[in-house]
Design a protein around this motif. Structure first.
Motif, PDB file in Angstrom:
ATOM      1  N   HIS A 473      54.002  49.446  35.836  1.00 10.98           N
ATOM      2  CA  HIS A 473      52.930  48.706  36.499  1.00 10.98           C
ATOM      3  C   HIS A 473      51.590  49.363  36.190  1.00 10.98           C
ATOM      4  CE1 HIS A 473      50.319  47.731  40.020  1.00 10.98           C
ATOM      5  NE2 HIS A 473      50.795  46.520  39.763  1.00 10.98           N
ATOM      6  N   LEU A 474      50.658  48.556  35.660  1.00  7.68           N
ATOM      7  CA  LEU A 474      49.336  49.081  35.333  1.00  7.68           C
ATOM      8  C   LEU A 474      48.355  48.901  36.478  1.00  7.68           C
ATOM      9  CD1 LEU A 474      48.731  48.029  31.608  1.00  7.68           C
ATOM     10  CD2 LEU A 474      49.263  50.293  32.510  1.00  7.68           C
ATOM     11  N   LEU A 475      48.223  47.674  36.954  1.00  2.00           N
ATOM     12  CA  LEU A 475      47.239  47.400  37.995  1.00  2.00           C
ATOM     13  C   LEU A 475      47.539  46.053  38.632  1.00  2.00           C
ATOM     14  CD1 LEU A 475      45.060  45.155  36.587  1.00  2.00           C
ATOM     15  CD2 LEU A 475      44.537  47.211  35.280  1.00  2.00           C
ATOM     16  N   THR A 476      46.854  45.749  39.719  1.00  2.00           N
ATOM     17  CA  THR A 476      46.957  44.471  40.421  1.00  2.00           C
ATOM     18  C   THR A 476      45.565  43.887  40.564  1.00  2.00           C
ATOM     19  OG1 THR A 476      48.932  45.162  41.647  1.00  2.00           O
ATOM     20  CG2 THR A 476      47.681  43.310  42.530  1.00  2.00           C
ATOM     21  N   LEU A 477      45.410  42.643  40.170  1.00  2.48           N
ATOM     22  CA  LEU A 477      44.136  41.937  40.266  1.00  2.48           C
ATOM     23  C   LEU A 477      44.132  41.090  41.531  1.00  2.48           C
ATOM     24  CD1 LEU A 477      43.984  40.753  36.546  1.00  2.48           C
ATOM     25  CD2 LEU A 477      42.762  42.697  37.531  1.00  2.48           C
ATOM     26  N   HIS A 478      43.101  41.267  42.349  1.00  2.00           N
ATOM     27  CA  HIS A 478      42.977  40.515  43.596  1.00  2.00           C
ATOM     28  C   HIS A 478      41.789  39.561  43.492  1.00  2.00           C
ATOM     29  CE1 HIS A 478      45.931  43.015  45.700  1.00  2.00           C
ATOM     30  NE2 HIS A 478      45.365  44.063  45.129  1.00  2.00           N
ATOM     31  N   PRO A 479      41.917  38.367  44.048  1.00  2.00           N
ATOM     32  CA  PRO A 479      40.797  37.416  43.990  1.00  2.00           C
ATOM     33  C   PRO A 479      39.620  37.915  44.801  1.00  2.00           C
ATOM     34  CG  PRO A 479      42.537  36.580  45.420  1.00  2.00           C
ATOM     35  CD  PRO A 479      43.083  37.796  44.741  1.00  2.00           C
ATOM     36  N   GLY A 480      38.422  37.582  44.336  1.00  4.16           N
ATOM     37  CA  GLY A 480      37.228  38.013  45.040  1.00  4.16           C
ATOM     38  C   GLY A 480      37.035  37.312  46.369  1.00  4.16           C
ATOM     39  N   SER A 481      37.560  36.086  46.501  1.00  2.00           N
ATOM     40  CA  SER A 481      37.428  35.354  47.756  1.00  2.00           C
ATOM     41  C   SER A 481      38.547  35.757  48.711  1.00  2.00           C
ATOM     42  CB  SER A 481      37.475  33.844  47.486  1.00  2.00           C
ATOM     43  OG  SER A 481      38.734  33.500  46.934  1.00  2.00           O
ATOM     44  N   GLU A 482      38.545  35.152  49.896  1.00  2.00           N
ATOM     45  CA  GLU A 482      39.555  35.445  50.908  1.00  2.00           C
ATOM     46  C   GLU A 482      40.713  34.454  50.839  1.00  2.00           C
ATOM     47  OE1 GLU A 482      37.628  35.544  54.653  1.00  2.00           O
ATOM     48  OE2 GLU A 482      36.449  37.343  54.210  1.00  2.00           O
ATOM     49  N   SER A 483      40.990  33.936  49.699  1.00  4.73           N
ATOM     50  CA  SER A 483      42.070  32.969  49.541  1.00  4.73           C
ATOM     51  C   SER A 483      43.423  33.638  49.759  1.00  4.73           C
ATOM     52  CB  SER A 483      42.025  32.357  48.134  1.00  4.73           C
ATOM     53  OG  SER A 483      43.146  31.528  47.923  1.00  4.73           O
ATOM     54  N   THR A 484      44.312  32.913  50.469  1.00  6.14           N
ATOM     55  CA  THR A 484      45.676  33.403  50.696  1.00  6.14           C
ATOM     56  C   THR A 484      46.712  32.554  49.981  1.00  6.14           C
ATOM     57  OG1 THR A 484      45.825  32.089  52.739  1.00  6.14           O
ATOM     58  CG2 THR A 484      45.066  34.375  52.938  1.00  6.14           C
ATOM     59  N   GLU A 485      46.252  31.608  49.164  1.00  4.90           N
ATOM     60  CA  GLU A 485      47.161  30.731  48.451  1.00  4.90           C
ATOM     61  C   GLU A 485      47.756  31.455  47.245  1.00  4.90           C
ATOM     62  OE1 GLU A 485      48.037  27.547  49.034  1.00  4.90           O
ATOM     63  OE2 GLU A 485      46.765  27.139  50.773  1.00  4.90           O
ATOM     64  N   ALA A 486      48.973  31.051  46.882  1.00  2.00           N
ATOM     65  CA  ALA A 486      49.659  31.666  45.744  1.00  2.00           C
ATOM     66  C   ALA A 486      49.000  31.265  44.432  1.00  2.00           C
ATOM     67  CB  ALA A 486      51.126  31.252  45.741  1.00  2.00           C
ATOM     68  N   ALA A 487      49.034  32.176  43.454  1.00  2.77           N
ATOM     69  CA  ALA A 487      48.550  31.882  42.100  1.00  2.77           C
ATOM     70  C   ALA A 487      49.634  31.118  41.349  1.00  2.77           C
ATOM     71  CB  ALA A 487      48.204  33.167  41.377  1.00  2.77           C
ATOM     72  N   LEU A 488      49.253  30.006  40.705  1.00  6.14           N
ATOM     73  CA  LEU A 488      50.235  29.131  40.070  1.00  6.14           C
ATOM     74  C   LEU A 488      50.106  29.041  38.561  1.00  6.14           C
ATOM     75  CD1 LEU A 488      50.419  26.107  42.549  1.00  6.14           C
ATOM     76  CD2 LEU A 488      51.874  28.122  42.438  1.00  6.14           C
ATOM     77  N   LEU A 489      48.890  29.155  38.013  1.00  6.09           N
ATOM     78  CA  LEU A 489      48.672  28.993  36.577  1.00  6.09           C
ATOM     79  C   LEU A 489      47.900  30.187  36.037  1.00  6.09           C
ATOM     80  CD1 LEU A 489      47.663  25.213  36.440  1.00  6.09           C
ATOM     81  CD2 LEU A 489      49.850  26.201  35.788  1.00  6.09           C
ATOM     82  N   LEU A 490      48.301  30.628  34.838  1.00  5.15           N
ATOM     83  CA  LEU A 490      47.669  31.769  34.183  1.00  5.15           C
ATOM     84  C   LEU A 490      47.267  31.398  32.762  1.00  5.15           C
ATOM     85  CD1 LEU A 490      50.174  34.614  35.203  1.00  5.15           C
ATOM     86  CD2 LEU A 490      48.031  34.032  36.335  1.00  5.15           C
ATOM     87  N   ALA A 491      46.184  32.010  32.294  1.00  2.00           N
ATOM     88  CA  ALA A 491      45.762  31.871  30.898  1.00  2.00           C
ATOM     89  C   ALA A 491      45.082  33.164  30.483  1.00  2.00           C
ATOM     90  CB  ALA A 491      44.810  30.686  30.724  1.00  2.00           C
TER      91      ALA A 491
END
Length: 686
Positions: A473-491
């Motif tokens: 494990h290198l790192l974890t990226l957290h969203p800047g906003s206070e969103s609690t929704e799951a991440a669904l799409l990546l690019a």
């Protein structure tokens, strides 16, 4: 468009699971449960887009769904448990045993504060909906026979419960049965068949509507216990029914695949006396219609053929064109196929296993449209089975073909693949970081050295893949906003500098992977994201939404590109905006920076930004007609959208190189051939 060699692949034996139950909820959302345990959430305001999916579970297959307590969704099934779903993290929040055996039905009271469940032991149990959980309240008088359907009166004081040959009315306060309605059996020769009352609905005027196995829809007076009206709609069973919120329309589904609508109409013109009349029959299904839902503007049905059919009510729709069209959802609005372009490999995702195939090859050449003989046939390299009752939620193969990753609701599995000639060696990575368990989406970097894992609350974990076959494990990226929704799409960009993450609430965050910090956020848009990708040359982000809009965002400038602004000013073609299925994949041709490849179920499109956008008066799909024009006229009539509808239905389209396409099809006839035989219906002249 140019000349391309196309690998036409029909190796993916995808079979959609049948629909078991539906529940229309607040904010124009529809919950659908399938017979493999998967739960799907559709947004009816976003063109019926399948915005969220909770993977199936072999031991938790819902028989009933119900919205309660606002936006909370509950399910119950033959396991005897009541489940609350976490719609933000896309998982099961908790489960509670009802202690009544298998649960056949469930309904929430009009206020959403109580749940009633019908159990195998003949009891109707009440549960109180608390802010965080549900709590058992009490059980109504136990009766003989399983409770197949329950329905609340609008006052919340009474409950109608159906079983075999009987409908009972319970007083909620006392818990006793106050009315007993006997349903007639069907005569079959010298014998009579038991009448299974599959579904009931309690109307606010005191009437009870029932649907039974003898093909009848009946209306009862719950106060005096008399039969008011009988309508025979089928020679086989009527399996489900749903009532509109205004209680002036009813939809029922039968085991013959037919759907019927009943409407409450005046007996005579100008009369105040009204009667239920069967008005509209629909035949969109080939097998049992197991679930129906009734919204303010549409009738929704689903059955064993796996199709979800949304039919708008013509009298409720303002325009008679696009909004009035019937929508059929057969294939998931997400990718089940991933491709290793360099190694010419395809990975197919099934609920309980993965299949790895090597594409075939040909040494022949031919003219446009010719089918070339295969000199080296496709090769099935391996089948990777998943252990346990949980279904696979996401999977991916690295661009080099050396890594395979898949995830379930609770674990992430990573494998190293080594191909030497005809030999395939598969080695599981033993120690995968615990942070990365339960991924909603997986993506490898272009150089196959990193694995991105989309997790709960919008966060993304980045794992480094080592040559020794291990990962860390290198790192974890957290969203800047206070969103609690799951991440669904990546690019991810080709140079591994940028990562775009789309959450289920529609937010698109862009991260700088060099410093592991949020870079910017794409301006909010009202419709969900269906696909996104980063151009390998320009590093521009292309985003497709459920309303068929396509945006191009400059990551470096943190703004929409001039081409994207031009598209929004002029507007896309009417035929493009009125397509039924969303874009599920975006790809690029590295040799042509102005080309964008998009595809949905019915077409793939090569979007050329160097050409002008089509006017509404132009023909959008004009490629066949352009071939017969002279070169000068062809150039004059050309526009940006190069559409091909030769291959249908499409599950995956991608570019292997600048001159080679791979197209994965799943013909509907192949799906129907794998379904059980439908109910026999005698046709005229047979």
């Amino acid at each position: 468009m140019g000349d391309f060699q196309v690998h036409r692949v029909r190796l993916f034996a995808f079979l959609p699971a049948g629909l078991r139950c539906l529940a229309a909820g607040p904010s124009a959302r529809l919950a659908a449960a399938r017979v493999d345990g998967a739960l799907e959430l559709y947004s009816l305001q976003a063109n019926g887009f399948q915005e969220k999916v909770i993977p199936g579970h072999e031991r938790r297959i819902p028989e009933a769904l119900s919205w309660a307590g606002g936006n909370r969704l509950f399910g119950a099934g033959l396991s005897g448990e009541i489940i609350e779903y976490d719609l933000e993290r896309l998982s099961i929040k908790y489960s509670l045993d009802a202690f009544g055996g298998p649960i056949w039905s469930m309904a929430a009271d009009p206020t959403g504060a109580q749940l009633a469940v019908g159990c195998e032991d003949g009891s109707v149990k009440l549960f109180h909906v608390l802010p965080e959980r549900i709590q058992f309240e009490r059980s109504l008088d136990r009766q003989k026979g399983r409770v197949l359907s329950v329905s609340w009166h609008s006052s919340g004081a009474r409950i109608a419960a159906s079983s075999i040959d009987l409908i009972r009315v319970f007083d909620v306060k006392s818990g006793h049965a106050v009315q007993r309605l006997l349903v007639d059996r069907r005569a079959k020769g010298y014998y009579t068949q038991k009448s299974v009352v599959w579904s009931v609905a309690f109307l606010s005027d005191g009437a009870i509507v029932s649907a039974d196995s003898s093909g009848k829809v009946q209306f009862w007076d719950s106060e005096v216990g008399t039969l008011l009206q009988t309508c025979v709609v089928s020679n086989s069973a009527v399996l489900c029914l749903a009532v509109s919120e205004a209680e002036d329309s009813i939809v029922v589904g039968t085991s013959e695949g037919a759907v019927y609508q009943f409407q409450l109409l005046p007996v005579k013109m100008g009369s105040t006396e009204r009667q239920w009349v069967r008005t509209k029959p629909f035949q969109h299904h080939t097998h049992d219609v197991r679930a129906v839902a009734h919204t303010a503007t549409a009738l929704i049905s689903g059955g064993l053929d796996g199709q979800l059919v949304i039919r708008p009510l013509m009298e409720k729709v303002e325009s008679r064109s696009y909004e009035a069209a019937v929508r059929k959802v057969t294939f998931p609005h997400r990718r089940l196929v991933s491709c290793a372009g360099k190694a010419r490999l395809l990975l197919f995702q099934y609920p309980q296993h993965l299949e790895l195939w090597r594409l075939g090859a040909t040494s022949a050449t031919g003219r446009d449209g010719e089918v070339l003989p295969v000199s080296c046939p496709p090769e099935h390299l391996l089948q990777l089975k998943n252990k346990g009752p949980e279904h696979i939620s996401s999977s991916c193969i690295s661009p080099c073909g050396g890594w395979i990753a898949y995830s379930t609701a609770s674990r992430l599995c990573l494998y190293r693949v080594q191909l030497t000639g005809e030999q395939v060696a598969l080695q599981r990575v033993p120690k995968v970081p615990k942070l990365a368990r339960g991924a909603h989406q997986l993506l490898f970097s272009v150089d196959s050295t990193r694995l991105f894992v989309a997790s709960d609350q919008g966060s993304v974990h980045m794992l480094k893949l080592l040559q020794s076959g291990a990962c860390k494990h290198l790192l974890t990226l957290h969203p800047g906003s206070e969103s609690t929704e799951a991440a669904l799409l990546l690019a991810v960009s080709a140079d591994s500098s940028w990562l775009a993450v789309a959450s289920s609430d529609g937010q698109v965050n862009i991260y700088n992977l060099q410093n592991a910090k949020p870079h910017c956020m794409v301006p909010a848009y009202s419709c969900p994201v269906t696909a996104l990708a980063i151009h390998p040359v320009t590093n521009n982000l292309v985003v497709a939404h459920s309303d068929q809009q396509v945006f191009e965002f400059s990551i470096l400038d943190k703004a929409y590109t001039p081409w994207s602004r031009k598209v929004q000013q002029q507007g896309l073609h009417r035929d493009w905006l009125e397509r039924d299925t969303p874009v599920t994949h975006i790809a690029f041709n590295p040799k042509e920076s102005s080309h964008i490849l998009l595809h949905d179920t019915h077409m793939f499109c090569l979007l050329d930004k160097s050409l002008p956008l089509p006017e509404d008066t132009a023909i959008l799909c004009n490629q066949p007609s352009l071939k017969h024009l002279p070169r000068a006229a062809r150039h004059k009539s050309a526009h940006a959208f190069k559409i091909c509808k030769k291959y249908q239905p499409l599950l995956f389209v991608d570019l292997l190189d600048e001159k080679t396409f791979v197209v994965v099809e799943r013909p509907l006839m192949d799906i129907k051939a794998q379904l059980p035989p439908p109910v026999y219906q005698k046709k005229f002249g047979t």
